[in-house]
Design a protein around this motif. Structure first.
Motif, PDB file in Angstrom:
ATOM      1  N   GLU A  41      -0.499  -5.931 -19.577  1.00 49.73           N
ATOM      2  CA  GLU A  41      -1.476  -4.808 -19.109  1.00 49.73           C
ATOM      3  C   GLU A  41      -0.290  -3.921 -18.201  1.00 49.73           C
ATOM      4  OE1 GLU A  41      -4.659  -4.078 -15.574  1.00 49.73           O
ATOM      5  OE2 GLU A  41      -4.297  -5.947 -16.405  1.00 49.73           O
ATOM      6  N   LEU A  42      -0.241  -2.722 -18.426  1.00 48.37           N
ATOM      7  CA  LEU A  42       0.568  -1.787 -17.848  1.00 48.37           C
ATOM      8  C   LEU A  42      -0.131  -0.776 -16.825  1.00 48.37           C
ATOM      9  CD1 LEU A  42       3.116  -0.440 -20.654  1.00 48.37           C
ATOM     10  CD2 LEU A  42       3.548  -2.414 -18.974  1.00 48.37           C
ATOM     11  N   VAL A  43       0.575  -0.578 -15.635  1.00 49.56           N
ATOM     12  CA  VAL A  43       0.086   0.206 -14.641  1.00 49.56           C
ATOM     13  C   VAL A  43       0.944   1.558 -14.628  1.00 49.56           C
ATOM     14  CG1 VAL A  43      -0.641   0.681 -12.249  1.00 49.56           C
ATOM     15  CG2 VAL A  43      -0.864  -1.440 -13.308  1.00 49.56           C
ATOM     16  N   ALA A  44       0.312   2.682 -14.787  1.00 49.33           N
ATOM     17  CA  ALA A  44       1.204   4.127 -14.523  1.00 49.33           C
ATOM     18  C   ALA A  44       1.436   4.078 -12.939  1.00 49.33           C
ATOM     19  CB  ALA A  44       0.553   5.114 -15.223  1.00 49.33           C
ATOM     20  N   LEU A  45       2.670   4.325 -12.611  1.00 55.26           N
ATOM     21  CA  LEU A  45       2.906   4.561 -11.141  1.00 55.26           C
ATOM     22  C   LEU A  45       2.870   5.751 -10.875  1.00 55.26           C
ATOM     23  CD1 LEU A  45       5.973   2.194 -10.643  1.00 55.26           C
ATOM     24  CD2 LEU A  45       3.714   1.532 -10.629  1.00 55.26           C
ATOM     25  N   HIS A  46       2.208   6.075  -9.773  1.00 55.62           N
ATOM     26  CA  HIS A  46       2.047   7.579  -9.059  1.00 55.62           C
ATOM     27  C   HIS A  46       2.265   7.355  -7.674  1.00 55.62           C
ATOM     28  CE1 HIS A  46       0.477   9.053 -12.842  1.00 55.62           C
ATOM     29  NE2 HIS A  46      -0.441   8.083 -12.853  1.00 55.62           N
ATOM     30  N   PRO A  47       3.331   7.702  -7.033  1.00 53.66           N
ATOM     31  CA  PRO A  47       4.536   8.310  -7.624  1.00 53.66           C
ATOM     32  C   PRO A  47       5.253   7.403  -8.295  1.00 53.66           C
ATOM     33  CG  PRO A  47       5.012   7.761  -5.432  1.00 53.66           C
ATOM     34  CD  PRO A  47       3.548   7.426  -5.526  1.00 53.66           C
ATOM     35  N   ALA A  48       6.073   7.838  -9.261  1.00 59.76           N
ATOM     36  CA  ALA A  48       7.166   7.114  -9.969  1.00 59.76           C
ATOM     37  C   ALA A  48       8.293   6.507  -8.888  1.00 59.76           C
ATOM     38  CB  ALA A  48       7.968   7.846 -10.898  1.00 59.76           C
ATOM     39  N   TYR A  49       8.572   7.333  -7.891  1.00 67.94           N
ATOM     40  CA  TYR A  49       9.492   7.061  -7.003  1.00 67.94           C
ATOM     41  C   TYR A  49       9.054   7.531  -5.779  1.00 67.94           C
ATOM     42  CZ  TYR A  49      12.843   5.633 -10.393  1.00 67.94           C
ATOM     43  OH  TYR A  49      13.398   4.867 -11.782  1.00 67.94           O
ATOM     44  N   ARG A  50       9.491   6.989  -4.655  1.00 72.46           N
ATOM     45  CA  ARG A  50       9.654   8.065  -3.472  1.00 72.46           C
ATOM     46  C   ARG A  50      10.995   8.160  -3.005  1.00 72.46           C
ATOM     47  NH1 ARG A  50       5.050   6.267   0.257  1.00 72.46           N
ATOM     48  NH2 ARG A  50       4.107   7.696  -1.025  1.00 72.46           N
ATOM     49  N   ALA A  51      11.319   9.230  -2.571  1.00 78.99           N
ATOM     50  CA  ALA A  51      13.014   9.585  -2.362  1.00 78.99           C
ATOM     51  C   ALA A  51      13.020   9.721  -0.854  1.00 78.99           C
ATOM     52  CB  ALA A  51      13.539  10.523  -2.973  1.00 78.99           C
ATOM     53  N   CYS A  52      13.570   8.836  -0.105  1.00 77.47           N
ATOM     54  CA  CYS A  52      13.804   9.132   1.387  1.00 77.47           C
ATOM     55  C   CYS A  52      15.334   9.523   1.616  1.00 77.47           C
ATOM     56  CB  CYS A  52      13.437   7.870   2.031  1.00 77.47           C
ATOM     57  SG  CYS A  52      11.629   7.289   1.916  1.00 77.47           S
ATOM     58  N   PHE A  53      15.313  10.245   2.601  1.00 71.51           N
ATOM     59  CA  PHE A  53      16.674  10.931   2.902  1.00 71.51           C
ATOM     60  C   PHE A  53      17.341  10.730   4.295  1.00 71.51           C
ATOM     61  CE2 PHE A  53      14.874  13.481  -0.500  1.00 71.51           C
ATOM     62  CZ  PHE A  53      15.603  13.352  -1.357  1.00 71.51           C
ATOM     63  N   ALA A  54      18.369  10.911   4.593  1.00 71.85           N
ATOM     64  CA  ALA A  54      19.020  10.555   5.947  1.00 71.85           C
ATOM     65  C   ALA A  54      18.500  11.448   6.805  1.00 71.85           C
ATOM     66  CB  ALA A  54      20.545  10.653   6.000  1.00 71.85           C
ATOM     67  N   ASP A  55      18.049  12.549   6.645  1.00 71.12           N
ATOM     68  CA  ASP A  55      17.531  13.597   7.636  1.00 71.12           C
ATOM     69  C   ASP A  55      15.979  13.267   8.064  1.00 71.12           C
ATOM     70  OD1 ASP A  55      16.033  14.437   5.241  1.00 71.12           O
ATOM     71  OD2 ASP A  55      17.097  16.284   5.532  1.00 71.12           O
ATOM     72  N   GLY A  56      15.601  12.181   7.429  1.00 72.53           N
ATOM     73  CA  GLY A  56      14.061  11.825   7.943  1.00 72.53           C
ATOM     74  C   GLY A  56      12.804  12.527   6.955  1.00 72.53           C
ATOM     75  N   THR A  57      13.401  13.275   5.972  1.00 76.35           N
ATOM     76  CA  THR A  57      12.348  13.926   5.142  1.00 76.35           C
ATOM     77  C   THR A  57      12.255  12.679   3.812  1.00 76.35           C
ATOM     78  OG1 THR A  57      14.312  14.927   3.787  1.00 76.35           O
ATOM     79  CG2 THR A  57      13.059  16.271   5.532  1.00 76.35           C
ATOM     80  N   SER A  58      11.058  12.927   2.898  1.00 75.61           N
ATOM     81  CA  SER A  58      10.880  12.304   2.030  1.00 75.61           C
ATOM     82  C   SER A  58      10.243  13.299   0.905  1.00 75.61           C
ATOM     83  CB  SER A  58       9.810  11.206   2.350  1.00 75.61           C
ATOM     84  OG  SER A  58       8.819  11.415   2.919  1.00 75.61           O
ATOM     85  N   LEU A  59      10.331  12.620  -0.279  1.00 75.69           N
ATOM     86  CA  LEU A  59       9.789  13.562  -1.428  1.00 75.69           C
ATOM     87  C   LEU A  59       9.298  12.467  -2.491  1.00 75.69           C
ATOM     88  CD1 LEU A  59       9.897  15.901  -3.503  1.00 75.69           C
ATOM     89  CD2 LEU A  59      11.991  15.036  -4.414  1.00 75.69           C
ATOM     90  N   ASP A  60       8.192  12.526  -2.795  1.00 76.57           N
ATOM     91  CA  ASP A  60       7.540  11.815  -4.070  1.00 76.57           C
ATOM     92  C   ASP A  60       7.635  12.225  -5.505  1.00 76.57           C
ATOM     93  OD1 ASP A  60       5.966  10.144  -2.121  1.00 76.57           O
ATOM     94  OD2 ASP A  60       4.088  10.784  -2.567  1.00 76.57           O
ATOM     95  N   VAL A  61       7.998  11.512  -6.246  1.00 78.85           N
ATOM     96  CA  VAL A  61       8.606  11.812  -7.651  1.00 78.85           C
ATOM     97  C   VAL A  61       7.668  11.711  -8.473  1.00 78.85           C
ATOM     98  CG1 VAL A  61      10.388  11.824  -9.353  1.00 78.85           C
ATOM     99  CG2 VAL A  61      11.208  11.555  -6.752  1.00 78.85           C
TER     100      VAL A  61
END
Length: 522
Positions: free
Chosen positions: A86-106
Motif C-alpha cells: 500500500e503506497l501513500v503519496a507524500l504531500h509535500p514530497a519534502y520540506r526544505a529548511c534553510f539556515a536563515d530560518g526559512t522553509s519551503l514545501d516541495v
C-alpha cells in the motif's frame, strides 16, 4: 544486445536485494527456473529491516520514486505492486529548511509548487520553476530509454539522435549552472541540485544530465510504502515465491564451479551445490569479483561515492516542523561538497536528511513513540577517516550531530531518545561496501553508461551482474532497472509480457501523486 548463449533454463540469483528480486521476477515471467541465494535471513539487502525495542527500522533507502518500475517486475509474473504494497503519496514530497530560518514545501504537483515558489521567492522564480519543470521532463524523455534503461555493449551505442537531443538540452553542461538559468534564489537552486550527491558528485562538477534525479524527486512523485520501505522487497519476495522461485535464506555463496568458460554451479557455505545454466550476481562488486576470481579491466581504479552516517532514533516525542522527509540545509554549500568529495573532511556545516516514517505509519513505533532517521553525508574511507578510525569517531560524531539537530529547532532531541542505532563507514565496510560507502561507484562521466562496470563479465559467458555498481547505477529506480536489464541479458528481452510491452512503448512520464492513500501505479 549481447545475451547469454546456450541453455539458460536454470538461473541462480545471488542476492535478494531490490535488483535481485526484480531480476528474479522477470526471469520467472520468462519461464526460467530461479533459485535465489541470500546470506541474510530475509529479503531486502540494503533495504533491510532491524527491530529496536519495538521500533521497526528501515536500514537503507527511505525515499521511493518511480514505483511503476517496481510494478513492472510484479507484472512479469501476472501480479501487481498494489496487491502487495500500500503506497501513500507524500504531500509535500519534502520540506526544505534553510539556515536563515526559512522553509519551503516541495510539491510534485506543478501548480502547487509554482504557488509555493511564488510565496517563497517571488513571481520571477515562480515562472522560472515552470521553465525548469518543463526542462526536467524533456531531459527525462531524452535519457530514459536510450541512456538509462538500456544494456550497453559499446560506447558507440551513444551515437544516436537522442545524444544530440540531450546535448541540445544542455545535458553536458554543469548542473548548478543549468539550474541557475531557471532559478535566481540560491536556496531554490539547492533544492533542485543537491540530488547530485546521490550520484557521488558536487553540483558544480556534475553533468546537467544528472538533473534527471531531481525529476524523479520533484516532478514524478514521492511515495511511502505502509510498513516502511522494507515492505517493497518483502512484497517482491512474496510474489517471486508465489511464482515458483526457490529462496535459500541465510545461505552465503562461497564459490563457483566453472568449466569451458561457463559457471556450472554455485557452492554455498553449508557445502550445498546448486547447479545452474546462468548466474546473476547482485552482491557488492568486490564480492562478485572475488567469487569470479578476477578484477575488472579498467585503465584507472573505480572511484566511489561519499558515504553517510545514519542515526536511527526511536523517541517519545516529535517536532511539528518536520515533514515525512525534511532537508535541513546548513549555511555552507560549495565548501561542504569539497569536504565530502575532495578534502575528505567531515562536513563543517552539515546538510541533513531527516525522515520520520511514523508520520504515515504509527505501527512502526510503540504506542506514543516516533521514529526518526537522520542521514549525514560523510567522506568515504578512501579519502576520509578510515573504517578503524570510525570506531572511536562514531560516538563523538553522533553527539555532535544530535547537538546540531537541537540547534536547528529539535529541542530536547537527546533526552527524547529511547532506542537508537548508529551506522557509520565502519559498519558499511563490515557489510562489504567498498570504500565504506553504501552508495557504490560514483557517477563520474568515466563511470556512467557504457563506461560503468558492465553487467556482462568478460571471460565467463553465462554470468550477469546487477545492482548499483553496474548498469545503470545507484538509487531505487535504477537498481530495479538493473535487475530487469540483467534478466534481459538471459532472456534476450523477449520472454515476459512486461518486457515485450516495454520494448513496444515509449518511456512513460509518471504522473505526480494527487492524493494520499493507496495508489496503484500500474
Amino acid at each position: 544486445m549481447r545475451t547469454v548463449p546456450g541453455p539458460t533454463d536454470r538461473v541462480v540469483v545471488v542476492g535478494a536485494g531490490l535488483s535481485g528480486l526484480a531480476c528474479a521476477l522477470h526471469l520467472l515471467g520468462a519461464g526460467r527456473r530461479v533459485t535465489v541465494v541470500e546470506r541474510d535471513a530475509g529479503p531486502g539487502g540494503r533495504a533491510g529491516r532491524v527491530e529496536l525495542g519495538g521500533y521497526e527500522v528501515d536500514t537503507g533507502p527511505t525515499v521511493l520514486t518511480m514505483p511503476h518500475l517496481a510494478d513492472e517486475a510484479f507484472a512479469a509474473v501476472g501480479d501487481s505492486l498494489a496487491r502487495h504494497v500500500e503506497l501513500v503519496a507524500l504531500h509535500p514530497a519534502y520540506r526544505a529548511c534553510f539556515a536563515d530560518g526559512t522553509s519551503l514545501d516541495v510539491h510534485t504537483d506543478g501548480d502547487a509548487m509554482e504557488a509555493e515558489v511564488r510565496r517563497f521567492a517571488g513571481p520571477a522564480d515562480a515562472a522560472g520553476y515552470q521553465g525548469l519543470r518543463d526542462w526536467l521532463e524533456r531531459l527525462y524523455r531524452a535519457q530514459m530509454r536510450r541512456f538509462i534503461d538500456t544494456n550497453f555493449d559499446s560506447p558507440f551505442q551513444l551515437l544516436h539522435p537522442d545524444l544530440a537531443r540531450l546535448a541540445a538540452l544542455g545535458g553536458f553542461g554543469r548542473l548548478d549552472r543549468r539550474i541557475g538559468r531557471f532559478l535566481t534564489d540560491p536556496r531554490l537552486r539547492r533544492v533542485f541540485s543537491f540530488q547530485a550527491l546521490y550520484a557521488g558528485m558536487a553540483p558544480a562538477r556534475a553533468l546537467a544530465a544528472y538533473a534527471v534525479i531531481a525529476y524523479m524527486d520533484t516532478v514524478a512523485g514521492v511515495w511511502f510504502p505502509k510498513g516502511g520501505m522494507h515492505a517493497l522487497p518483502q512484497g517482491m519476495a512474496n510474489a517471486a515465491s508465489g511464482a515458483g522461485a526457490d529462496f535459500r535464506w541465510s545461505s552465503e555463496a562461497t564459490g563457483l564451479e566453472r568449466s569451458a568458460g561457463r559457471v556450472r554451479a554455485v557452492r554455498l557455505a553449508s557445502g550445498e551445490r546448486i547447479p545452474c545454466d546462468a548466474l546473476v550476481l547482485t552482491c557488492e562488486l568486490p564480492t562478485a569479483y572475488r567469487l569470479l576470481g578476477r578484477v575488472p579491466r579498467r585503465p584507472v581504479r573505480l572511484r566511489h561515492s561519499p558515504s553517510a552516517v545514519i542515526l536511527h532514533a526511536g523517541t517519545d516525542r516529535t517536532w511539528p516542523g518536520l515533514a515525512h522527509h525534511t532537508l535541513s540545509f546548513g549555511a555552507a554549500w560549495e565548501r561542504t561538497f569539497d569536504e565530502l568529495t575532495r578534502s575528505g573532511q567531515l562536513m563543517s556545516d552539515p546538510s541533513l536528511l531527516i525522515t520520520r516514517p511514523t508520520t504515515h505509519d504509527s505501527s512502526l513505533a510503540p504506542p506514543g513513540g516516533h521514529l526518526h532517521y537522520v542521514l549525514a553525508p560523510c567522506p568515504n574511507t578512501a579519502i576520509g577517516p578510515s573504517a578503524a578510525v570510525w570506531r572511536d569517531l562514531g560516538p563523538r560524531y553522533r553527539d555532535s550531530l544530535v547537538a546540531e539537530l537541537e540547534r536547528r529547532g529539535l529541542e530536547g532531541f537527546s533526552a527524547s531518545v529511547h532506542q537508537e542505532q548508529l551506522v557509520t563507514p565502519l559498519d558499511w565496510t563490515a557489510q562489504g561496501h567498498a570504500a565504506g560507502s553504501p552508495f557504490s561507484v560514483s557517477h563520474t562521466f568515466a563511470q556512467t553508461g557504457p563506461f560503468r562496470p558492465r553487467n556482462l563479465v568478460h571471460g565467463v559467458e553465462n554470468v550477469v551482474l546487477a545492482g548499483c555498481g553496474t548498469t545503470p547505477g545507484v538509487g531505487v529506480p535504477t537498481v530495479l532497472i538493473s535487475g530487469r536489464l540483467a534478466a534481459d541479458r538471459i532472456t534476450a528481452g523477449t520472454g515476459s509480457p512486461s518486457s515485450r510491452n516495454r520494448q513496444q512503448s515509449a518511456a512513460p512520464i509518471p504522473s505526480a501523486p494527487t492524493g494520499t492513500g493507496a495508489h496503484d501505479p500500474s
